[in-house]
Design an enzyme around this catalytic site. Structure first.
Site, PDB file in Angstrom:
ATOM      1  N   SER A 124       2.103   8.902  12.969  1.00 22.14           N
ATOM      2  CA  SER A 124       1.924   7.609  12.295  1.00 22.14           C
ATOM      3  C   SER A 124       1.442   7.787  10.868  1.00 22.14           C
ATOM      4  O   SER A 124       0.712   8.721  10.553  1.00 22.14           O
ATOM      5  CB  SER A 124       0.897   6.786  13.078  1.00 22.14           C
ATOM      6  OG  SER A 124       0.473   5.695  12.318  1.00 22.14           O
ATOM      7  N   TYR A 149      -7.499   5.009  16.396  1.00 25.17           N
ATOM      8  CA  TYR A 149      -6.060   5.224  16.627  1.00 25.17           C
ATOM      9  C   TYR A 149      -5.524   6.256  15.634  1.00 25.17           C
ATOM     10  O   TYR A 149      -4.930   7.253  16.028  1.00 25.17           O
ATOM     11  CB  TYR A 149      -5.280   3.915  16.469  1.00 25.17           C
ATOM     12  CG  TYR A 149      -3.796   4.148  16.339  1.00 25.17           C
ATOM     13  CD1 TYR A 149      -3.168   4.107  15.098  1.00 25.17           C
ATOM     14  CD2 TYR A 149      -3.032   4.468  17.456  1.00 25.17           C
ATOM     15  CE1 TYR A 149      -1.814   4.372  14.977  1.00 25.17           C
ATOM     16  CE2 TYR A 149      -1.679   4.732  17.344  1.00 25.17           C
ATOM     17  CZ  TYR A 149      -1.080   4.682  16.092  1.00 25.17           C
ATOM     18  OH  TYR A 149       0.258   4.955  15.983  1.00 25.17           O
ATOM     19  N   LYS A 153      -4.057  10.355  16.102  1.00 23.38           N
ATOM     20  CA  LYS A 153      -2.793  10.902  15.592  1.00 23.38           C
ATOM     21  C   LYS A 153      -3.069  12.129  14.721  1.00 23.38           C
ATOM     22  O   LYS A 153      -2.344  13.131  14.783  1.00 23.38           O
ATOM     23  CB  LYS A 153      -2.041   9.834  14.782  1.00 23.38           C
ATOM     24  CG  LYS A 153      -1.500   8.685  15.627  1.00 23.38           C
ATOM     25  CD  LYS A 153      -0.510   9.166  16.691  1.00 23.38           C
ATOM     26  CE  LYS A 153       0.029   8.012  17.524  1.00 23.38           C
ATOM     27  NZ  LYS A 153       0.967   8.448  18.564  1.00 23.38           N
TER      28      LYS A 153
HETATM   29  C1  WQD Z   1       0.204  -5.147   9.403  1.00 20.21           C
HETATM   30  C2  WQD Z   1      -0.470  -6.010   8.351  1.00 20.21           C
HETATM   31  C3  WQD Z   1      -2.689  -6.666   8.942  1.00 20.21           C
HETATM   32  C4  WQD Z   1      -1.630  -9.188  12.329  1.00 20.21           C
HETATM   33  C5  WQD Z   1       0.778  -0.514  12.617  1.00 20.21           C
HETATM   34  C6  WQD Z   1       0.786  -0.106  14.038  1.00 20.21           C
HETATM   35  C7  WQD Z   1       0.337   1.313  14.196  1.00 20.21           C
HETATM   36  C8  WQD Z   1       1.008   2.213  13.204  1.00 20.21           C
HETATM   37  C9  WQD Z   1       0.841   1.697  11.792  1.00 20.21           C
HETATM   38  C10 WQD Z   1       2.868   3.374  14.156  1.00 20.21           C
HETATM   39  C11 WQD Z   1      -1.936  -5.638   8.136  1.00 20.21           C
HETATM   40  C12 WQD Z   1      -1.769  -7.874   8.842  1.00 20.21           C
HETATM   41  C13 WQD Z   1      -1.561  -8.321  11.248  1.00 20.21           C
HETATM   42  C14 WQD Z   1      -2.039 -10.523  12.131  1.00 20.21           C
HETATM   43  C15 WQD Z   1      -2.276 -10.082   9.779  1.00 20.21           C
HETATM   44  N1  WQD Z   1       2.387   2.343  13.466  1.00 20.21           N
HETATM   45  N2  WQD Z   1      -1.878  -8.777  10.009  1.00 20.21           N
HETATM   46  N3  WQD Z   1      -2.347 -10.923  10.859  1.00 20.21           N
HETATM   47  O1  WQD Z   1      -2.256  -2.350  11.302  1.00 20.21           O
HETATM   48  O2  WQD Z   1      -0.381  -1.553   9.770  1.00 20.21           O
HETATM   49  O3  WQD Z   1      -0.547  -0.720  12.166  1.00 20.21           O
HETATM   50  O4  WQD Z   1       1.406   0.411  11.785  1.00 20.21           O
HETATM   51  O5  WQD Z   1       2.251   4.245  14.628  1.00 20.21           O
HETATM   52  O6  WQD Z   1       0.693   1.699  15.498  1.00 20.21           O
HETATM   53  O7  WQD Z   1      -0.073  -0.934  14.749  1.00 20.21           O
HETATM   54  O8  WQD Z   1       0.174  -3.058  11.655  1.00 20.21           O
HETATM   55  O9  WQD Z   1       1.219  -5.183  12.248  1.00 20.21           O
HETATM   56  O10 WQD Z   1      -1.203  -4.784  12.937  1.00 20.21           O
HETATM   57  O11 WQD Z   1      -0.656  -5.160  10.545  1.00 20.21           O
HETATM   58  O12 WQD Z   1      -2.568 -10.474   8.643  1.00 20.21           O
HETATM   59  O13 WQD Z   1      -2.133 -11.349  13.075  1.00 20.21           O
HETATM   60  O14 WQD Z   1      -0.464  -7.363   8.814  1.00 20.21           O
HETATM   61  O15 WQD Z   1      -3.966  -6.954   8.390  1.00 20.21           O
HETATM   62  O16 WQD Z   1      -2.232  -5.820   6.769  1.00 20.21           O
HETATM   63  P1  WQD Z   1      -0.852  -1.929  11.124  1.00 20.21           P
HETATM   64  P2  WQD Z   1      -0.113  -4.588  11.939  1.00 20.21           P
END
Ligand code: WQD
Length: 342
Positions: A124, A149, A153
């Site tokens: 990741s 998490y 990784k």
């Molecule tokens: C994306 C953006 C949140 C939900 C993911 C995977 C992780 C890894 C990396 C593969 C952030 C914002 C989110 C919401 C929001 N991938 N958000 N409201 O945290 O980048 O991690 O990619 O391994 O496994 O989870 O992804 O989709 O949770 O968040 O504003 O209800 O959207 O703050 O900026 P994240 P995410």
């Protein structure tokens, strides 16, 4: 035969479809902690082939041992099985360390015991933490992980690297995913979080469908053009196809070193607000949202330098953000109308 651990999950199920399209045999091992077994029926509907399936918790060594004794003809492994929500890992660190690390180590122990030499590891972009320079490339510094998490990784990659140093016959590829989104164009498989989605896109599609009242944007005070956080959203089918390239690379001994790392992203960063606007273009729906404080464990911005994967693997993400949001929306509609509570 290819063993796909976590193969009933979001990326795993899409990768199984691509493996079948390539004519490979597939065994899925999954503990169904974050997925449903009926995805196997839909994989069969898409491809006409049914993977073998074992419901198993690979974090339990005796269970993992039995699996590898039962299936002696595993040629390569794609290891997805892991808990993967950044936010959740902050609240439940021990669950993440035990599950993610024990599962990997049990798989590696059995690879050694059964002389299985090829593994593609689902890593990741979170290993980069909050990068100093953007875009991040494979040699960018591994920063202190912002979440348990991300730390699992990082530790997993270190385990794989250490093993590669003393096992010249092992062929290992770590694929560092950025933010996987979207769904198969058949709308038969897609992202299906159990309970309240942690990830942005399923939360958006569930809000669009009326399952969720409104989206919460976790912070609009970041140092980004519109104040919301930036990520590199990569289509899940593009991502799955990179795994096929990686498996062929290992099976054909085309890898240049016995431990290789590749960034799998689009090379473009998109903010939360840009995703919301792209969803409106893809679905015609304006998502209701409110703005809250930042989420614990989140970083401000990250996107990939994909030139190494483009050149070395001959792989490139082809799908646009809007196209991925369209397939994600089509999947949400198909699932709610045809699969939920059936
Ligand atoms: C994306 C953006 C949140 C939900 C993911 C995977 C992780 C890894 C990396 C593969 C952030 C914002 C989110 C919401 C929001 N991938 N958000 N409201 O945290 O980048 O991690 O990619 O391994 O496994 O989870 O992804 O989709 O949770 O968040 O504003 O209800 O959207 O703050 O900026 P994240 P995410």
């Amino acid at each position: 035969m290819i063993l796909v651990t976590g193969g009933t999950g979001f990326i795993g199920s899409h990768t199984v479809v691509e493996l079948f399209e390539e004519g490979m045999d597939v065994l899925i091992a999954d503990n169904l902690s974050n997925s449903y077994a009926d995805v196997i029926d839909r994989i069969e509907k898409i491809t006409g082939k049914r993977p073998m399936f074992e419901e198993i918790d690979l974090a339990k060594s005796e269970k993992a041992d039995l699996l590898f004794e039962k299936y002696p003809n595993i040629k390569a492994i794609i290891h997805f099985a892991a808990s993967k929500a950044v936010g959740e890992s902050v609240e439940k660190p021990l669950l993440y360390y035990m599950n993610n690390l024990n599962s990997l180590m049990n798989v590696l122990e059995n690879m050694k015991r059964h002389s299985i030499n090829n593994i593609v590891f689902s890593s990741s972009c979170t290993v980069y933490g909050e990068p100093d320079e953007l875009p991040v490339h494979e040699q960018s510094p591994i920063k202190i992980a912002n979440s348990p998490y991300g730390n699992t990784k990082q530790i997993s990659e270190e385990i794989l690297k250490d093993i590669s140093k003393i096992s010249p016959d092992m062929n290992i590829i770590s694929l560092r995913y950025f933010n996987p989104i979207g769904a198969h164009q058949s709308s038969l498989i897609g992202e299906l979080p159990i309970g309240i989605p942690n990830n942005l896109v399923p939360y958006i599609t569930q809000t669009g469908y009326g399952i969720r009242e409104e989206l919460t944007v976790f912070g609009d005070d970041y140092n980004t053009p519109d104040g919301s956080a930036v990520r590199d959203y990569i289509d899940v089918v593009d991502l799955s196809r990179a795994h096929i390239v990686a498996i062929h690379r290992l099976l054909n001994n085309e890898n240049k070193k016995n431990y290789e790392v590749f960034n799998l992203g689009t090379g473009t960063g998109s903010s939360v607000f840009e995703v919301i606007n792209a969803f409106k273009k893809a679905s015609g729906l304006k998502i209701k949202y409110k703005i809250s404080g930042r989420r614990e464990g989140d970083i401000e911005k990250v996107w990939a330098d994909t030139s190494f994967a483009n050149k070395e693997l001959g792989w490139k993400a082809e799908t646009s953000l809007e196209q991925s949001l369209k397939t994600a929306w089509d999947w949400e509609n198909y699932y709610r109308k045809n699969l939920e509570n059936k």
